[in-house]
Design an enzyme around this catalytic site. Structure first.
Site, PDB file in Angstrom:
ATOM      1  N   LYS A  10      31.649 -25.753  12.904  1.00  0.00           N
ATOM      2  CA  LYS A  10      30.306 -25.225  12.684  1.00  0.00           C
ATOM      3  C   LYS A  10      29.780 -25.542  11.277  1.00  0.00           C
ATOM      4  CE  LYS A  10      30.492 -21.374  16.035  1.00  0.00           C
ATOM      5  NZ  LYS A  10      30.240 -19.912  16.190  1.00  0.00           N
ATOM      6  N   TYR A  50      23.816 -21.479  23.650  1.00  0.00           N
ATOM      7  CA  TYR A  50      24.087 -20.042  23.642  1.00  0.00           C
ATOM      8  C   TYR A  50      23.231 -19.280  24.658  1.00  0.00           C
ATOM      9  CZ  TYR A  50      27.261 -20.605  19.739  1.00  0.00           C
ATOM     10  OH  TYR A  50      28.335 -20.966  18.958  1.00  0.00           O
ATOM     11  N   THR A  92      36.724 -13.477  17.186  1.00  0.00           N
ATOM     12  CA  THR A  92      35.399 -14.017  16.846  1.00  0.00           C
ATOM     13  C   THR A  92      35.069 -13.982  15.351  1.00  0.00           C
ATOM     14  OG1 THR A  92      34.565 -13.444  19.032  1.00  0.00           O
ATOM     15  CG2 THR A  92      32.920 -13.760  17.312  1.00  0.00           C
ATOM     16  N   ASN A 113      31.565 -18.193  11.335  1.00  0.00           N
ATOM     17  CA  ASN A 113      32.953 -18.130  11.807  1.00  0.00           C
ATOM     18  C   ASN A 113      33.564 -19.485  12.136  1.00  0.00           C
ATOM     19  OD1 ASN A 113      31.514 -18.554  14.111  1.00  0.00           O
ATOM     20  ND2 ASN A 113      32.375 -16.834  15.257  1.00  0.00           N
ATOM     21  N   HIS A 116      33.581 -23.212  17.119  1.00  0.00           N
ATOM     22  CA  HIS A 116      33.264 -22.790  18.489  1.00  0.00           C
ATOM     23  C   HIS A 116      34.260 -23.435  19.442  1.00  0.00           C
ATOM     24  CE1 HIS A 116      31.230 -22.170  22.315  1.00  0.00           C
ATOM     25  NE2 HIS A 116      31.502 -23.444  22.570  1.00  0.00           N
ATOM     26  N   GLU A 127      28.910 -27.144  28.510  1.00  0.00           N
ATOM     27  CA  GLU A 127      28.763 -27.477  27.087  1.00  0.00           C
ATOM     28  C   GLU A 127      29.037 -28.963  26.824  1.00  0.00           C
ATOM     29  OE1 GLU A 127      31.334 -24.657  25.119  1.00  0.00           O
ATOM     30  OE2 GLU A 127      30.160 -22.953  25.837  1.00  0.00           O
TER      31      GLU A 127
HETATM   32  P1  IDP Z   1      33.092 -16.573  20.420  1.00  0.00           P
HETATM   33  O1  IDP Z   1      32.523 -17.666  19.546  1.00  0.00           O
HETATM   34  O2  IDP Z   1      34.347 -16.009  19.825  1.00  0.00           O
HETATM   35  O3  IDP Z   1      33.254 -16.993  21.866  1.00  0.00           O
HETATM   36  P2  IDP Z   1      30.813 -14.965  21.326  1.00  0.00           P
HETATM   37  O4  IDP Z   1      30.881 -13.496  21.558  1.00  0.00           O
HETATM   38  O5  IDP Z   1      30.721 -15.862  22.516  1.00  0.00           O
HETATM   39  O6  IDP Z   1      32.051 -15.362  20.384  1.00  0.00           O
HETATM   40  O7  IDP Z   1      29.530 -15.207  20.386  1.00  0.00           O
HETATM   41  C1  IDP Z   1      29.073 -16.516  20.160  1.00  0.00           C
HETATM   42  C2  IDP Z   1      28.793 -16.694  18.685  1.00  0.00           C
HETATM   43  O8  IDP Z   1      27.681 -15.870  18.316  1.00  0.00           O
HETATM   44  C3  IDP Z   1      29.932 -16.268  17.764  1.00  0.00           C
HETATM   45  O9  IDP Z   1      30.888 -17.281  17.551  1.00  0.00           O
HETATM   46  C4  IDP Z   1      29.183 -15.935  16.487  1.00  0.00           C
HETATM   47  O10 IDP Z   1      28.871 -17.115  15.740  1.00  0.00           O
HETATM   48  C5  IDP Z   1      27.874 -15.329  17.011  1.00  0.00           C
HETATM   49  N1  IDP Z   1      27.960 -13.870  17.118  1.00  0.00           N
HETATM   50  C6  IDP Z   1      28.469 -13.155  18.139  1.00  0.00           C
HETATM   51  N2  IDP Z   1      28.341 -11.832  17.932  1.00  0.00           N
HETATM   52  C7  IDP Z   1      27.741 -11.709  16.746  1.00  0.00           C
HETATM   53  C8  IDP Z   1      27.343 -10.576  15.965  1.00  0.00           C
HETATM   54  O11 IDP Z   1      27.530  -9.410  16.334  1.00  0.00           O
HETATM   55  N3  IDP Z   1      26.752 -10.848  14.769  1.00  0.00           N
HETATM   56  C9  IDP Z   1      26.534 -12.112  14.325  1.00  0.00           C
HETATM   57  N4  IDP Z   1      26.892 -13.200  15.026  1.00  0.00           N
HETATM   58  C10 IDP Z   1      27.494 -13.003  16.211  1.00  0.00           C
HETATM   59 MG    MG Z   2      31.865 -17.405  23.381  1.00  0.00          MG
END
Ligand code: IDP
Ligand code: MG
Length: 153
Positions: A10, A50, A92, A113, A116, A127
């Site tokens: 990312k 997303y 996450t 983070n 992905h 994807e």
């Molecule tokens: P993942 O990447 O671990 O699968 P997901 O829940 O699918 O996590 O969320 C997708 C992406 O959206 C996360 O990697 C993160 O970058 C962002 N994200 C998810 N939840 C939050 C949040 O509560 N605050 C800010 N960003 C979030």
């Molecule tokens: Mg996800």
């Protein structure tokens, strides 16, 4: 059965010059890189990526984050690659992820983070189709495959 997953290094990881270290985690595990592309994701593409999160409070934030600067997009291939790569990535958010994982070792916040990874075969197919044409995913054999994926049965 062999499986494929879409991985994105990312924008924060590219800006922090962690591309090599993150790719090394996947390579050292023995996962095979079958496609790779350095690019900047448009807002429109980030929204498609997303789409499952549309309507959630973080949707606009994650779309802006993912389109804010360049990324490295990859397809990895191995039996069980989706679950393995999710374990390598960790939970996450970096501030909660287990040390030893990519997010646990390189991240300390909830905003960015680093990486992905697809979370199911269906999402992986969707994807991969957003980022790669079928002919851009390369079918080949690693010289080390017998040792990497071997069995002693
Ligand atoms: P993942 O990447 O671990 O699968 P997901 O829940 O699918 O996590 O969320 C997708 C992406 O959206 C996360 O990697 C993160 O970058 C962002 N994200 C998810 N939840 C939050 C949040 O509560 N605050 C800010 N960003 C979030
Ligand atoms: Mg996800």
């Amino acid at each position: 059965m062999t499986e494929r997953t879409l991985i994105i290094i990312k924008p924060d990881a590219v800006q922090r010059q962690l591309m090599g270290k993150i790719l090394t985690r996947f390579e050292e595990k023995g996962l095979k890189v079958v496609a790779a592309k350095f690019m900047q994701i448009s807002q429109e593409l980030a929204r498609k990526h997303y789409a499952v999160h549309e309507g959630k409070p973080f949707f606009d934030g994650v779309v802006n984050y993912m389109s804010s600067a360049p990324v490295m997009v990859m397809v990895l291939e191995a039996e069980g690659v989706i679950a393995m790569s999710r374990k390598l990535m960790g939970e996450t958010f970096g501030n909660e992820a287990t040390p030893g994982t990519i997010r646990g070792d390189f991240g300390a916040c909830r905003g960015y983070n680093l990486v992905h990874g697809s979370d199911s075969p269906e999402n992986a197919e969707y994807e991969m189709g957003l980022y790669f044409k079928p002919e851009e995913i390369v079918d080949y054999t690693l010289a080390s495959e017998a040792w990497l994926y071997g069995s002693n049965d």
